[in-house]
Design an enzyme around this catalytic site. Structure first.
Site, short mmCIF file in Angstrom:
data_model
loop_
_atom_site.label_atom_id
_atom_site.label_comp_id
_atom_site.label_asym_id
_atom_site.label_seq_id
_atom_site.Cartn_x
_atom_site.Cartn_y
_atom_site.Cartn_z
N LEU A 1 0.85 -1.20 0.00
CA LEU A 1 0.00 0.00 0.00
C LEU A 1 0.88 1.25 0.00
CD1 LEU A 1 -3.16 0.45 0.16
CD2 LEU A 1 -2.74 1.18 2.50
N GLY A 2 1.66 1.40 -1.09
CA GLY A 2 2.52 2.58 -1.23
C GLY A 2 1.80 3.63 -2.09
N ARG A 3 2.60 4.35 -2.88
CA ARG A 3 2.02 5.43 -3.71
C ARG A 3 0.94 4.89 -4.64
NH1 ARG A 3 7.99 6.96 -3.77
NH2 ARG A 3 8.06 4.92 -4.77
N ARG B 1 5.70 -6.74 -10.40
CA ARG B 1 6.78 -7.40 -11.12
C ARG B 1 6.45 -8.89 -11.15
NH1 ARG B 1 8.18 -3.15 -12.89
NH2 ARG B 1 10.17 -2.09 -12.60
N GLU C 1 9.96 -11.64 -18.94
CA GLU C 1 9.40 -10.86 -20.05
C GLU C 1 10.42 -10.73 -21.18
OE1 GLU C 1 8.11 -7.20 -18.21
OE2 GLU C 1 6.82 -8.29 -16.84
N HIS D 1 3.02 -5.72 -20.12
CA HIS D 1 3.64 -4.74 -19.22
C HIS D 1 3.37 -3.29 -19.67
CE1 HIS D 1 7.08 -4.23 -16.10
NE2 HIS D 1 6.22 -3.23 -16.04
N VAL D 2 2.10 -2.93 -19.63
CA VAL D 2 1.69 -1.61 -20.12
C VAL D 2 1.04 -0.75 -19.02
CG1 VAL D 2 1.43 -2.28 -22.54
CG2 VAL D 2 -0.51 -2.62 -20.97
O1 A2R Z 1 6.57 -3.18 3.41
P1 A2R Z 1 6.52 -1.69 3.48
O2 A2R Z 1 5.92 -1.20 4.75
O3 A2R Z 1 7.84 -1.05 3.13
O4 A2R Z 1 5.46 -1.24 2.34
C1 A2R Z 1 5.78 -1.22 0.97
C2 A2R Z 1 5.36 -2.50 0.26
N1 A2R Z 1 6.38 -3.56 0.37
C3 A2R Z 1 6.14 -4.78 0.88
N2 A2R Z 1 5.03 -5.32 1.37
C4 A2R Z 1 5.11 -6.60 1.85
N3 A2R Z 1 6.25 -7.32 1.82
C5 A2R Z 1 7.41 -6.81 1.32
N4 A2R Z 1 8.52 -7.54 1.32
C6 A2R Z 1 7.37 -5.47 0.81
N5 A2R Z 1 8.30 -4.66 0.27
C7 A2R Z 1 7.68 -3.49 0.00
O5 A2R Z 1 5.19 -2.11 -1.10
C8 A2R Z 1 4.91 -0.19 0.26
O6 A2R Z 1 3.63 -0.13 0.84
C9 A2R Z 1 4.80 -0.73 -1.15
C10 A2R Z 1 5.68 0.01 -2.15
O7 A2R Z 1 5.27 1.31 -2.24
P2 A2R Z 1 6.14 2.48 -2.94
O8 A2R Z 1 7.55 2.35 -2.52
O9 A2R Z 1 5.41 3.76 -2.69
O10 A2R Z 1 6.12 2.09 -4.47
P3 A2R Z 1 5.08 2.50 -5.62
O11 A2R Z 1 5.43 3.82 -6.16
O12 A2R Z 1 3.69 2.29 -5.14
O13 A2R Z 1 5.46 1.42 -6.72
C11 A2R Z 1 5.39 0.01 -6.44
C12 A2R Z 1 5.93 -0.82 -7.58
C13 A2R Z 1 7.21 -0.38 -8.24
O14 A2R Z 1 8.35 -0.66 -7.51
C14 A2R Z 1 7.18 -1.14 -9.55
O15 A2R Z 1 7.76 -2.41 -9.41
C15 A2R Z 1 5.69 -1.30 -9.81
O16 A2R Z 1 5.03 -0.80 -8.64
O17 A2R Z 1 5.31 -0.56 -10.93
#
Ligand code: A2R
Length: 321
Positions: free
Chosen positions: A152-154, A231, A260, A278-279
């Site tokens: 639940l990020g951006r 991913r 991919e 992947h669009v």
């Molecule tokens: O786990 P947290 O509290 O750091 O939350 C992040 C979550 N996250 C995970 N959740 C569960 N298990 C994990 N091992 C884990 N690692 C990270 O993913 C956070 O809520 C979310 C990532 O959010 P943002 O960093 O804001 O990334 P955004 O901009 O939403 O993009 C996500 C992905 C990109 O990295 C591309 O691979 C794809 O969307 O397009």
């Protein structure tokens, strides 16, 4: 003197011409012998522009001794070793936020299209099977259903917000609980068991590899739907394919895959699965914004040493001023 820049992979004409205005651009797509290029020009390269898919191979990064910045077109940068870059003092930047809306829209499009069997019904009509009122088998409504969001990020937060108009009940799993009204699960498998739809939107990389494993897929179950717009590496693809073929998972909408552009061939005949190349962010408007931010990070860096959007691993060495 324009700084020398290595452009990895393809780009849009707009981004290429913006880069060429400020840099001497060397394009990997036009370099026949990379080894010879690195031997001759490796020392001169100060910046790299790349994308989330191609990233920067560690063996290439190792041969760019004067590299100062890697600007990634895309929010996901798992194909770049950002920790190793930071250790060398190289700033890595990416393109967060500007793609939130379109990636979230892709998730919702997949959710709707899979539940309402959009492509199956389109094929039904084209095949001349529509002979009177309705005729196609009934489908599932997403109205008021339970949706789980893994990450639940951006982007995840944007999806949750957009789903509110469908009156969906939102729950989520992340490593750290967020301050939101959505229900938190500290175990992914419990989230999967309780929801109708599971949307995967975490980063890729080692920390999330195969988080969606057999146990999670089976918890989602024969009436559940998996949507992956993160991913391919986050889902155990072999288990996913087997579960879809056996009916242990109800349906899937997939924008990303493990290898991919190779897609598991067994999925192609299934009408409970929608497959996209992947669009997620691939609209003219969003790709323009991503390209502009990729260039902005490079131009700022070589103008006054600052950048707009460093990745977290480089926050300590990047100046954002
Ligand atoms: O786990 P947290 O509290 O750091 O939350 C992040 C979550 N996250 C995970 N959740 C569960 N298990 C994990 N091992 C884990 N690692 C990270 O993913 C956070 O809520 C979310 C990532 O959010 P943002 O960093 O804001 O990334 P955004 O901009 O939403 O993009 C996500 C992905 C990109 O990295 C591309 O691979 C794809 O969307 O397009």
């Amino acid at each position: 003197m324009k700084p020398d820049l290595l452009l990895v992979g393809g780009t849009t004409p707009r981004t290429l011409s913006a880069l060429e205005e400020r840099f001497t651009v060397h394009r990997t797509t036009e370099i026949a012998d990379m080894d010879a290029f690195l031997a001759e020009k490796g020392d001169a390269i100060l910046g790299v522009a790349t994308n989330g898919h191609d990233g920067l191979a560690p063996e290439v990064m190792a041969r760019l001794p004067n590299l100062e910045i890697i600007s990634c077109y895309g929010v996901g940068y798992d194909a770049i070793d950002a920790k190793a870059a930071a250790a060398r003092g190289i700033v890595v930047t990416h393109t967060p936020d500007v793609l939130n809306a379109d990636v979230a829209n892709t998730a919702i499009m997949l959710l709707l299209a899979v539940s309402r069997r959009l492509l199956r019904d389109d094929a039904f009509l084209r095949a001349g099977k529509w002979t009177g009122f309705g005729g196609a088998p009934l489908t599932d409504s997403i109205e008021g259903r339970k949706v789980g969001i893994l990450g639940l990020g951006r982007i995840g937060e944007t999806i949750a917000h957009k789903l509110s108009v469908f009156n969906c009940e939102i729950a989520y799993h992340t490593r750290t609980r967020r301050d939101t009204p959505y229900r938190y699960y500290d175990r992914l498998v419990d989230l999967a068991r309780d929801v109708d739809y599971l949307i995967v939107i975490t980063p890729g990389g080692a920390a999330t590899r195969k988080l969606v494993n057999r146990e999670v897929i089976e918890a989602l179950g024969p009436n559940g739907t998996l949507i992956n717009i993160a991913r391919g590496s986050v889902v155990d693809e072999k288990e996913l394919v087997a579960a879809l073929l056996d009916g242990r998972l109800g349906a899937a909408g997939l924008d990303v895959f493990e290898d991919e552009p190779h897609v598991p061939q067994a999925l192609l005949p299934l009408d409970n699965v929608i497959l996209l190349p992947h669009v997620g962010s691939a609209t003219v408007e969003t790709r323009r914004a991503m390209g502009d931010l990729t260039v902005e990070n490079l131009v700022r860096y070589f103008t006054d040493g600052t950048v707009t959007s460093p990745v977290p691993e480089c926050a300590a060495i990047a100046k954002t001023g």
